[in-house]
Design an enzyme around this catalytic site. Structure first.
Site, mmCIF file in Angstrom:
data_model
loop_
_atom_site.group_PDB
_atom_site.id
_atom_site.type_symbol
_atom_site.label_atom_id
_atom_site.label_comp_id
_atom_site.label_asym_id
_atom_site.label_seq_id
_atom_site.Cartn_x
_atom_site.Cartn_y
_atom_site.Cartn_z
ATOM 1 N N ASP A 55 3.177 -6.244 3.254
ATOM 2 C CA ASP A 55 2.894 -5.104 4.128
ATOM 3 C C ASP A 55 3.756 -5.224 5.388
ATOM 4 O O ASP A 55 3.569 -6.144 6.172
ATOM 5 C CB ASP A 55 1.390 -5.150 4.476
ATOM 6 C CG ASP A 55 0.888 -3.870 5.135
ATOM 7 O OD1 ASP A 55 1.702 -2.958 5.349
ATOM 8 O OD2 ASP A 55 -0.317 -3.808 5.426
ATOM 9 N N ASP A 101 5.667 0.844 7.449
ATOM 10 C CA ASP A 101 4.259 0.542 7.109
ATOM 11 C C ASP A 101 3.700 1.583 6.160
ATOM 12 O O ASP A 101 3.235 2.622 6.597
ATOM 13 C CB ASP A 101 3.430 0.485 8.389
ATOM 14 C CG ASP A 101 1.989 0.119 8.124
ATOM 15 O OD1 ASP A 101 1.670 -0.317 7.011
ATOM 16 O OD2 ASP A 101 1.176 0.269 9.057
ATOM 17 N N HIS A 103 2.370 2.906 13.375
ATOM 18 C CA HIS A 103 1.355 3.975 13.248
ATOM 19 C C HIS A 103 1.701 5.229 14.051
ATOM 20 O O HIS A 103 0.823 5.919 14.559
ATOM 21 C CB HIS A 103 -0.050 3.443 13.606
ATOM 22 C CG HIS A 103 -0.618 2.588 12.508
ATOM 23 N ND1 HIS A 103 -1.873 2.042 12.556
ATOM 24 C CD2 HIS A 103 -0.099 2.186 11.324
ATOM 25 C CE1 HIS A 103 -2.108 1.346 11.437
ATOM 26 N NE2 HIS A 103 -1.032 1.416 10.685
ATOM 27 N N GLU A 144 -5.382 2.076 2.125
ATOM 28 C CA GLU A 144 -5.353 0.837 2.925
ATOM 29 C C GLU A 144 -5.658 1.129 4.382
ATOM 30 O O GLU A 144 -6.423 0.424 5.025
ATOM 31 C CB GLU A 144 -3.980 0.157 2.807
ATOM 32 C CG GLU A 144 -3.942 -1.259 3.380
ATOM 33 C CD GLU A 144 -3.526 -1.359 4.849
ATOM 34 O OE1 GLU A 144 -3.538 -2.466 5.390
ATOM 35 O OE2 GLU A 144 -3.182 -0.331 5.464
ATOM 36 N N GLU A 145 -5.056 2.196 4.899
ATOM 37 C CA GLU A 145 -5.188 2.499 6.326
ATOM 38 C C GLU A 145 -6.619 2.876 6.706
ATOM 39 O O GLU A 145 -7.011 2.741 7.857
ATOM 40 C CB GLU A 145 -4.208 3.612 6.742
ATOM 41 C CG GLU A 145 -2.730 3.275 6.505
ATOM 42 C CD GLU A 145 -2.173 2.216 7.456
ATOM 43 O OE1 GLU A 145 -2.930 1.670 8.265
ATOM 44 O OE2 GLU A 145 -0.959 1.935 7.362
ATOM 45 N N HIS A 186 0.814 -1.224 0.000
ATOM 46 C CA HIS A 186 0.000 0.000 0.000
ATOM 47 C C HIS A 186 0.840 1.263 0.000
ATOM 48 O O HIS A 186 1.837 1.349 0.698
ATOM 49 C CB HIS A 186 -1.074 -0.007 1.092
ATOM 50 C CG HIS A 186 -0.607 -0.019 2.512
ATOM 51 N ND1 HIS A 186 -0.367 1.130 3.215
ATOM 52 C CD2 HIS A 186 -0.388 -1.044 3.372
ATOM 53 C CE1 HIS A 186 -0.018 0.811 4.464
ATOM 54 N NE2 HIS A 186 -0.017 -0.490 4.581
HETATM 55 ZN ZN LIG Z 1 0.223 -1.551 6.373
#
Ligand SMILES: [Zn+2]
Ligand SMILES: *[C@@H]1O[C@H](CO)[C@@H](O)[C@H](O)[C@H]1NC(C)=O
Ligand SMILES: *[C@@H]1O[C@H](CO)[C@@H](O)[C@H](O)[C@H]1NC(C)=O
Ligand SMILES: *[C@@H]1O[C@H](CO)[C@@H](O)[C@H](O)[C@H]1NC(C)=O
Ligand SMILES: *[C@@H]1O[C@H](CO)[C@@H](O)[C@H](O)[C@H]1NC(C)=O
Ligand SMILES: *[C@@H]1O[C@H](CO)[C@@H](O)[C@H](O)[C@H]1NC(C)=O
Length: 505
Positions: free
Chosen positions: A352, A291, A446, A323-324, A279
């Protein structure tokens, strides 16, 4: 003067090679670097071209791209909603593939994504804010982004039925147990019954990091708290106490046009493709270098070197947007496939998070029993590779947390590898992989610190070689790999609690 001579030299060389090729094969569509003279790809050759140096350079490029997000978000990010950081990412991917002399057919797939961001929130229940409180993703703000005030009211059962919401919910903040139906359903039912905000408390240990999913006009500002924080409040409410409360949410949910990028080899059997994806977006909080910078860049690096070879089967790379926010790009892509196009995809491989700093080599436990047939053969390709390279590996649930979900739900075998997100590494895993027990695989998951210092390069190189191996294997042959038969949804007995990185129920 200095630049003109070399430039002339380069132009005339390139001109000669095009001319030469046109003379040899006047009908050939491929303009540069004769495709037919390339050797057939092999795992050994493709893997040998993967270097830490190239991956580092790409990570540095991506971090400077994320810096463009500072303009809109005051810190580096590549969030789908962030027009600078995300657009610069897809421009970089597109430009890198476009340089490969016509080896790939590149396509953009633009779609409307519902995306959101939470800027600030506060939830006071009685005299304090619960320590565990988190805002749900895709939550609306409180009206006018101002605090709202009302009593906390306990909702009966699971809060999945209108009849669970008492009349006193009007003008109140609803306290609802997690489970049975989605967070989005609970929030909408609360809003419909007149609640001014909704709080879902966990039915297991810990906080609830969830998303409301597809917006509804009934959604109200929504939060998650732990069971531990909820229990004393529930006791008071059941004893008839009044708990004056307030909620404040500054958030946006909006539609934005965004783009998936696909690149497919012009060579190879176009009816039988191996597909892989990562992604292109990050979360709002940070630059997303692990990520999924690592997955996106692994794909770019493999795509770049694959262009030196011939393939027997076509290879299709995808970089997903959104994606998130809940697998928006991959969902849209699969939803747009005709049956005929769907059947051309022999398998889909998801990449991922390839380089978590406290990594484990994780393989999705994608069995044929619970997934389209062929998934297990792919799973075994990964574990065999790690074993052949003297590495340990673990199975992790194949439960809908990344972009493979739409593929397996529409009959396409799938699988993939990862190195770990917010899970905690065990002592046992430290013996297997090194690193630190009791800490997250990616302590910057994140967050703002998912930057250039957040990568385990040894894992990244190992995994990129494995991705090269997976591509080369199926680009050469699908011998023995199950044929595609249908595009129906698999019979999945348990509904998944994930659709993307956040819990949906
Ligand atoms: Zn991811
Ligand atoms: C496709 O997207 C790329 C990356 O944003 C852009 O550079 C390119 O112009 C687009 N092409 C078309 C045909 O829209
Ligand atoms: C909601 O509850 C009512 C009354 O208990 C019941 O009749 C109805 O079937 C329930 N609806 C759902 C969707 O469970
Ligand atoms: C949940 O928390 C309790 C109390 O801290 C603990 O005893 C229990 O083992 C935890 N359960 C899980 C599944 O972690
Ligand atoms: C892998 O999945 C199968 C079911 O599809 C299950 O029986 C098995 O226990 C799982 N293995 C692990 C290690 O999770
Ligand atoms: C694999 O795990 C075992 C412990 O289960 C350990 O002894 C061994 O050193 C590990 N191998 C590698 C390459 O880390």
């Amino acid at each position: 003067m200095h630049s003109i001579l070399p430039l002339l030299g380069a132009t005339s060389l390139a001109g000669a090679s095009v001319l030469q090729q046109a003379l040899i094969n006047p009908t050939n569509q491929v303009l540069f670097g004769s495709y037919d003279s390339k050797p057939l790809v092999s795992s050994e050759a493709l893997e040998a071209q993967i270097t830490e140096k190239n991956l580092r350079k790409r990570a540095e490029d991506l971090f400077s791209i994320a810096q463009e997000g500072v303009e809109e978000y005051n810190h580096p990010t590549r969030l789908t909603l962030c027009h600078t950081g995300h657009l610069a990412t897809i421009n970089y991917i597109y430009a890198t593939i476009a340089e490969l002399d016509d080896y790939y057919e590149i396509s953009n797939q633009t779609f409307d994504a519902v995306v959101g961001n939470v800027f600030e929130y506060r939830l006071v229940l009685g005299d304090r804010q619960p320590d565990s409180v988190l805002a749900m993703s895709l939550t609306p703000p409180t009206p006018d982004k101002e605090a709202v005030f009302g009593p906390l009211v306990l909702v009966a059962n699971d809060g999945c039925n209108e009849s669970d919401f008492p009349a006193t919910i009007k003008g109140a903040i609803a306290l609802i147990k997690r489970g049975v139906c989605g967070f989005g359903d609970k929030s909408a039912l609360a809003g419909k019954a007149g609640a001014i905000a909704a709080v879902v408390y966990n039915n297991e240990n810990g906080s609830v990091s969830g998303t409301l999913g597809t917006p509804s006009k009934y959604h109200v500002a929504s939060f998650g708290i732990s069971n531990e924080d909820a229990q004393p409040l529930i006791k008071k409410l059941e004893a008839g106490d009044v708990i004056p409360s307030s909620a404040y949410m500054d958030a946006i949910v909006q539609k934005t046009g965004t783009t998936n990028i696909m690149a497919q080899t012009k060579g190879g059997d176009q009816e039988n493709c191996v597909m892989l994806g990562g992604h292109s977006d990050s979360v709002a909080e940070g630059p997303g270098i692990n990520d999924d910078g690592t997955g996106s860049l692994t794909l770019l690096e493999v795509a770049t070197h694959l262009a030196d070879y011939k393939v027997n089967n076509c290879v299709r790379f995808a970089w997903w947007a959104g994606e998130e926010e809940g697998l928006l790009g991959s969902d849209y892509y699969v939803s747009q496939l005709s049956k005929e196009e769907n059947l051309k995809i022999r398998l889909f491989m998801d990449y991922d998070m390839m380089a978590s700093p406290n990594y484990a080599y994780q393989v999705y436990n994608a069995t044929d029993a619970a997934n389209p047939v062929g998934s297990e053969e792919l799973r075994n390709l990964y574990t065999n590779y790690y074993e052949a390279h003297g590495q340990n590996w673990t199975y992790i649930p194949f439960d809908g947390r990344s972009d493979y979900d739409a593929f397996i739900k529409n009959g396409i075998p799938g699988g993939g590898i990862a190195t770990g997100a917010e899970g905690v590494k065990s002592e046992n895993e430290v013996a297997m992989f090194g690193g630190k027990a009791g800490e997250w695989y990616d302590h910057c998951y994140h967050q703002l610190c998912d930057d250039l210092d957040n990568l385990a390069y040894d894992a990244w190189v190992m995994n990129t070689k494995l991705v090269a191996h997976s591509v080369a294997t199926y680009a050469v042959s699908f011998k023995g790999f199950p044929k595609r038969t249908d595009v129906k949804m698999n019979d999945v007995s348990e509904p998944s609690i994930y659709h993307g990185p956040k819990l949906i129920m």
